[in-house]
Design a protein around this motif. Structure first.
Motif, PDB file in Angstrom:
ATOM      1  N   GLU A  40       0.927  -1.246  -0.020  1.00 35.90           N
ATOM      2  CA  GLU A  40      -0.154  -0.101   0.020  1.00 35.90           C
ATOM      3  C   GLU A  40       0.895   1.043  -0.222  1.00 35.90           C
ATOM      4  O   GLU A  40       0.586   2.253   0.367  1.00 35.90           O
ATOM      5  CB  GLU A  40      -0.879   0.021   1.412  1.00 35.90           C
ATOM      6  N   ILE A  41       2.017   1.169  -0.210  1.00 37.82           N
ATOM      7  CA  ILE A  41       3.077   2.180  -0.463  1.00 37.82           C
ATOM      8  C   ILE A  41       2.685   3.227  -1.816  1.00 37.82           C
ATOM      9  O   ILE A  41       2.632   2.698  -2.687  1.00 37.82           O
ATOM     10  CB  ILE A  41       4.557   1.729  -0.596  1.00 37.82           C
ATOM     11  N   GLU A  42       2.727   4.237  -1.320  1.00 37.24           N
ATOM     12  CA  GLU A  42       2.610   5.620  -2.515  1.00 37.24           C
ATOM     13  C   GLU A  42       4.040   5.523  -3.358  1.00 37.24           C
ATOM     14  O   GLU A  42       4.912   5.773  -2.568  1.00 37.24           O
ATOM     15  CB  GLU A  42       2.039   6.638  -1.964  1.00 37.24           C
ATOM     16  N   GLN A  43       3.961   5.555  -4.620  1.00 44.62           N
ATOM     17  CA  GLN A  43       5.087   5.592  -5.440  1.00 44.62           C
ATOM     18  C   GLN A  43       5.122   6.936  -6.210  1.00 44.62           C
ATOM     19  O   GLN A  43       4.056   7.221  -6.826  1.00 44.62           O
ATOM     20  CB  GLN A  43       5.175   4.260  -6.460  1.00 44.62           C
ATOM     21  N   GLU A  44       6.191   7.766  -6.046  1.00 43.67           N
ATOM     22  CA  GLU A  44       6.260   9.031  -6.734  1.00 43.67           C
ATOM     23  C   GLU A  44       6.987   8.833  -7.921  1.00 43.67           C
ATOM     24  O   GLU A  44       8.134   8.067  -8.053  1.00 43.67           O
ATOM     25  CB  GLU A  44       6.867  10.041  -5.736  1.00 43.67           C
ATOM     26  N   VAL A  45       6.497   9.546  -8.899  1.00 43.70           N
ATOM     27  CA  VAL A  45       7.419   9.258 -10.344  1.00 43.70           C
ATOM     28  C   VAL A  45       7.312  10.800 -10.825  1.00 43.70           C
ATOM     29  O   VAL A  45       6.547  11.608 -10.727  1.00 43.70           O
ATOM     30  CB  VAL A  45       6.298   8.635 -11.260  1.00 43.70           C
ATOM     31  N   THR A  46       8.519  11.050 -11.145  1.00 40.90           N
ATOM     32  CA  THR A  46       9.031  12.264 -11.783  1.00 40.90           C
ATOM     33  C   THR A  46       9.562  12.267 -13.259  1.00 40.90           C
ATOM     34  O   THR A  46      10.392  11.356 -13.511  1.00 40.90           O
ATOM     35  CB  THR A  46       9.956  12.993 -11.021  1.00 40.90           C
ATOM     36  N   VAL A  47       8.917  12.840 -14.224  1.00 41.45           N
ATOM     37  CA  VAL A  47       9.248  13.086 -15.564  1.00 41.45           C
ATOM     38  C   VAL A  47       9.846  14.287 -15.802  1.00 41.45           C
ATOM     39  O   VAL A  47       9.260  15.435 -15.713  1.00 41.45           O
ATOM     40  CB  VAL A  47       7.987  12.716 -16.549  1.00 41.45           C
ATOM     41  N   SER A  48      11.012  14.570 -16.019  1.00 41.59           N
ATOM     42  CA  SER A  48      11.845  15.588 -16.353  1.00 41.59           C
ATOM     43  C   SER A  48      12.624  15.526 -17.633  1.00 41.59           C
ATOM     44  O   SER A  48      12.996  14.484 -18.120  1.00 41.59           O
ATOM     45  CB  SER A  48      12.626  16.022 -15.078  1.00 41.59           C
ATOM     46  N   LEU A  49      13.206  16.759 -18.090  1.00 42.77           N
ATOM     47  CA  LEU A  49      13.918  16.893 -19.126  1.00 42.77           C
ATOM     48  C   LEU A  49      15.424  16.766 -18.480  1.00 42.77           C
ATOM     49  O   LEU A  49      15.544  17.132 -17.543  1.00 42.77           O
ATOM     50  CB  LEU A  49      13.969  17.887 -20.067  1.00 42.77           C
ATOM     51  N   THR A  50      16.508  16.161 -19.427  1.00 46.57           N
ATOM     52  CA  THR A  50      17.787  16.267 -18.725  1.00 46.57           C
ATOM     53  C   THR A  50      18.407  17.458 -18.511  1.00 46.57           C
ATOM     54  O   THR A  50      19.303  17.757 -17.668  1.00 46.57           O
ATOM     55  CB  THR A  50      18.648  15.316 -19.944  1.00 46.57           C
ATOM     56  N   GLU A  51      17.943  18.546 -18.898  1.00 48.55           N
ATOM     57  CA  GLU A  51      18.372  19.944 -18.501  1.00 48.55           C
ATOM     58  C   GLU A  51      17.712  20.192 -17.234  1.00 48.55           C
ATOM     59  O   GLU A  51      18.126  21.307 -16.421  1.00 48.55           O
ATOM     60  CB  GLU A  51      17.836  20.922 -19.563  1.00 48.55           C
ATOM     61  N   GLY A  52      16.731  19.323 -16.657  1.00 46.36           N
ATOM     62  CA  GLY A  52      16.548  19.604 -15.167  1.00 46.36           C
ATOM     63  C   GLY A  52      15.119  20.053 -15.055  1.00 46.36           C
ATOM     64  O   GLY A  52      14.555  20.159 -13.999  1.00 46.36           O
ATOM     65  N   ARG A  53      14.255  20.588 -16.209  1.00 49.15           N
ATOM     66  CA  ARG A  53      12.901  21.085 -16.219  1.00 49.15           C
ATOM     67  C   ARG A  53      11.967  19.993 -15.896  1.00 49.15           C
ATOM     68  O   ARG A  53      12.026  19.058 -16.818  1.00 49.15           O
ATOM     69  CB  ARG A  53      12.887  22.108 -17.412  1.00 49.15           C
ATOM     70  N   ILE A  54      11.495  19.971 -14.877  1.00 54.70           N
ATOM     71  CA  ILE A  54      10.344  19.092 -14.698  1.00 54.70           C
ATOM     72  C   ILE A  54       9.052  19.188 -15.554  1.00 54.70           C
ATOM     73  O   ILE A  54       8.654  20.301 -15.500  1.00 54.70           O
ATOM     74  CB  ILE A  54       9.926  19.167 -13.186  1.00 54.70           C
ATOM     75  N   LEU A  55       8.546  18.318 -15.910  1.00 53.06           N
ATOM     76  CA  LEU A  55       7.392  18.046 -16.895  1.00 53.06           C
ATOM     77  C   LEU A  55       6.139  17.657 -16.059  1.00 53.06           C
ATOM     78  O   LEU A  55       5.131  18.237 -16.092  1.00 53.06           O
ATOM     79  CB  LEU A  55       7.552  17.044 -18.142  1.00 53.06           C
ATOM     80  N   PHE A  56       6.412  16.659 -15.264  1.00 53.15           N
ATOM     81  CA  PHE A  56       5.429  16.126 -14.486  1.00 53.15           C
ATOM     82  C   PHE A  56       5.880  15.178 -13.226  1.00 53.15           C
ATOM     83  O   PHE A  56       6.528  14.593 -13.260  1.00 53.15           O
ATOM     84  CB  PHE A  56       4.372  14.979 -15.212  1.00 53.15           C
ATOM     85  N   CYS A  57       5.061  15.639 -12.126  1.00 53.40           N
ATOM     86  CA  CYS A  57       5.439  15.036 -10.762  1.00 53.40           C
ATOM     87  C   CYS A  57       3.824  14.258 -10.434  1.00 53.40           C
ATOM     88  O   CYS A  57       2.742  15.052 -10.527  1.00 53.40           O
ATOM     89  CB  CYS A  57       5.836  15.768  -9.782  1.00 53.40           C
ATOM     90  N   GLY A  58       3.933  12.877 -10.112  1.00 53.13           N
ATOM     91  CA  GLY A  58       2.562  12.361  -9.783  1.00 53.13           C
ATOM     92  C   GLY A  58       2.961  11.175  -8.958  1.00 53.13           C
ATOM     93  O   GLY A  58       4.034  10.758  -8.704  1.00 53.13           O
ATOM     94  N   LEU A  59       1.776  10.721  -8.358  1.00 52.25           N
ATOM     95  CA  LEU A  59       1.704   9.304  -7.741  1.00 52.25           C
ATOM     96  C   LEU A  59       1.024   8.323  -8.836  1.00 52.25           C
ATOM     97  O   LEU A  59       0.269   8.641  -9.563  1.00 52.25           O
ATOM     98  CB  LEU A  59       0.760   9.249  -6.779  1.00 52.25           C
ATOM     99  N   VAL A  60       1.639   7.170  -8.527  1.00 51.13           N
ATOM    100  CA  VAL A  60       1.353   6.125  -9.311  1.00 51.13           C
ATOM    101  C   VAL A  60      -0.021   5.660  -8.926  1.00 51.13           C
ATOM    102  O   VAL A  60      -0.475   5.119  -7.749  1.00 51.13           O
ATOM    103  CB  VAL A  60       2.073   4.648  -9.105  1.00 51.13           C
ATOM    104  N   GLU A  61      -1.311   5.534  -9.658  1.00 54.11           N
ATOM    105  CA  GLU A  61      -2.576   5.408  -9.591  1.00 54.11           C
ATOM    106  C   GLU A  61      -2.689   3.871  -9.825  1.00 54.11           C
ATOM    107  O   GLU A  61      -3.502   2.972  -9.256  1.00 54.11           O
ATOM    108  CB  GLU A  61      -3.423   6.017 -10.367  1.00 54.11           C
ATOM    109  N   ASN A  62      -2.018   3.363 -10.893  1.00 51.19           N
ATOM    110  CA  ASN A  62      -2.208   2.195 -11.394  1.00 51.19           C
ATOM    111  C   ASN A  62      -1.109   1.667 -12.294  1.00 51.19           C
ATOM    112  O   ASN A  62      -0.545   2.436 -12.967  1.00 51.19           O
ATOM    113  CB  ASN A  62      -3.630   1.670 -12.349  1.00 51.19           C
ATOM    114  N   ALA A  63      -0.664   0.145 -12.271  1.00 49.97           N
ATOM    115  CA  ALA A  63       0.591  -0.025 -13.046  1.00 49.97           C
ATOM    116  C   ALA A  63       0.307  -1.481 -13.487  1.00 49.97           C
ATOM    117  O   ALA A  63      -0.437  -2.268 -12.744  1.00 49.97           O
ATOM    118  CB  ALA A  63       2.010   0.088 -12.352  1.00 49.97           C
TER     119      ALA A  63
END
Length: 443
Positions: free
Chosen positions: A52-75
């Motif tokens: 039941e652990i919440e998993q955080e995922v970060t999608v960003s560009l290699t230059e360091g700019r974050i596109l999206f931060c969120g929690l895994v709802e389903n996988a």
């Protein structure tokens, strides 16, 4: 951590190759994203599915700019070959934490603004923050009540009272929410792109068209697509005007991120006032903690604490109307009644008894009585109606069998400006002491 071309993904269960990515960020909704890719090992994914652990995922560009931060709802995953797994991960913004639990509480302090009410409400969600860009001085002037609503639903409703919306925050992990259009600062952006879509938003008609007082041109919008990442609320110069980024879509196409933006002004996010339909016809019990004239201050059962100084004086409108002045005592329970879906119209309507099983006057349903705290009583029974005062033992009754009966625990005086007449077959007067009859000689 996964590095793929110019993309860095952390927390994505070991995806080594990104095959698809799409994200949507809108007003009054949690942001969502979908990551698709190839993984060589799914041990972490299987372990997460069993926990039941919440998993955080970060999608960003290699230059360091974050596109999206969120929690895994389903996988989900599917094995295609030895050590080759196709993985799909559905993400949702951290603001979802505000939308998981129904809450009920009142905000009776009329000095609070709508934004202050929202900030107080979300305290019940751990580590939640509300960043307000709207007018934080507008006050409802009457109590606002969160009733079986999540903090997200309540915040959305409060934002509508000042004609705006709420946005999730997607560029950092945590429970963040914007009340009003996000303010990312920065210079005005001049995108190099061709017009994608242009028109008049349906919001104009949803608000009532010309009858709403708005001008149609205030609802002009542009939808543009480009390869540049702009923050929500960014100022964009386009088609000769400066607009705000009000919606954003991110999509991976042929290995390149493409961004679609809805550009417009604040009118595009204008909304009608939202109400809670659960209020209509409902009552909430409250304990009287103070009385002011024809009003009562209540500690509602949905609140843990309530001070008399900040409690709102609800008008007392009993079922009997104004035929008798019968204010409930401090410490008694009354019903706060909501005639419609707007909680600001609530009134206190009746006093709730909880001593029916122990009160002698309540044990027999054929006997009805109204008794004050001073012991003065008005009663209505099947063969008898009358008044009595316990302290002085005065009684007056109209009885079917006996007739009119008057008793006094002290002296009894019968006087009149004109005459007093007693007409009966017989008159009986009983007394343990002297009886004085005086006649006025002038009559």
């Amino acid at each position: 951590m996964t590095v793929h071309d110019n993309v860095v993904i952390t927390g994505a269960f070991g995806i080594t190759m990104l095959t698809d990515f799409e994200a949507h960020i809108l007003s009054n909704a949690h942001a969502t994203a979908v990551i698709k890719g190839i993984a060589k090992d799914i041990t972490d994914l299987v372990r997460w599915q069993a926990s039941e652990i919440e998993q955080e995922v970060t999608v960003s560009l290699t230059e360091g700019r974050i596109l999206f931060c969120g929690l895994v709802e389903n996988a989900v995953w599917k094995q295609e070959a030895a050590a080759v797994y196709r993985v799909e991960i559905q993400l949702i913004s951290g603001s979802i934490a505000l939308d998981r639990k129904k809450e009920s509480m009142s905000f009776q302090n009329t000095e609070l603004s709508y934004t202050e009410i929202v900030k107080k409400a979300i305290i019940s969600t751990p580590n939640a923050y509300c960043i307000c860009t709207t007018d934080d001085n507008e006050k409802p002037m009457r109590p606002m009540i969160q009733y079986t609503e999540t903090n997200w639903e309540f915040a959305k409703r409060m934002a509508s009272m000042v004609g705006t919306v709420i946005y999730p925050e997607v560029c950092r992990h945590g429970v963040y929410m914007w009340m009003g259009i996000p303010d990312c600062g920065g210079d005005i952006i001049n995108p190099e792109t061709k017009e994608y879509t242009h028109g008049i938003s349906s919001t104009f008609y949803d608000l009532g068209g010309l009858a709403s007082g708005y001008s149609q041109r205030n609802f002009t919008y542009y939808t543009i697509e480009c390869g540049e990442d702009y923050r929500m609320g960014a100022n964009v110069r386009y088609a000769g005007n400066i607009w705000k980024v009000l919606e954003k879509q991110i999509k991976l196409q042929r290995g390149e991120f493409r961004f679609t933006y809805l550009l417009g002004n604040s009118c595009l996010i204008a909304v009608k006032k939202m109400y809670n339909p659960l209020f209509s016809g409902r009552s909430i019990h409250g304990t009287v903690i103070a009385r002011e004239g024809d009003s009562v201050k209540l500690h509602l059962e949905i609140d843990k604490t309530q001070s008399a100084t900040s409690a709102y004086p609800y008008k007392w409108v009993p079922d009997t109307g104004s035929i008798m002045y019968c204010m409930p005592e401090n410490g008694t329970t009354v019903s706060l009644y909501f005639p419609d879906e707007d909680e600001r119209n609530a009134v206190a309507v009746n006093c709730i008894r909880y001593n029916g099983a122990t009160c002698n006057e309540m044990t027999d349903t054929s006997k009805r009585a109204l008794t004050t705290t001073e012991g003065k009583r008005l009663y209505l029974e099947s063969e008898d109606i009358g008044f009595d005062i316990k302290k002085s033992s005065h009684k007056m009754s109209l009885q079917d069998e006996i007739g009119i009966k008057v008793e006094s625990g002290t002296a009894m005086n019968i006087s009149a400006v004109m005459g007093i007449g007693i007409d009966a077959k017989s008159v009986t007067i009983e007394t343990t002491g002297p009886l004085n009859l005086l006649r006025n000689p002038e009559r």
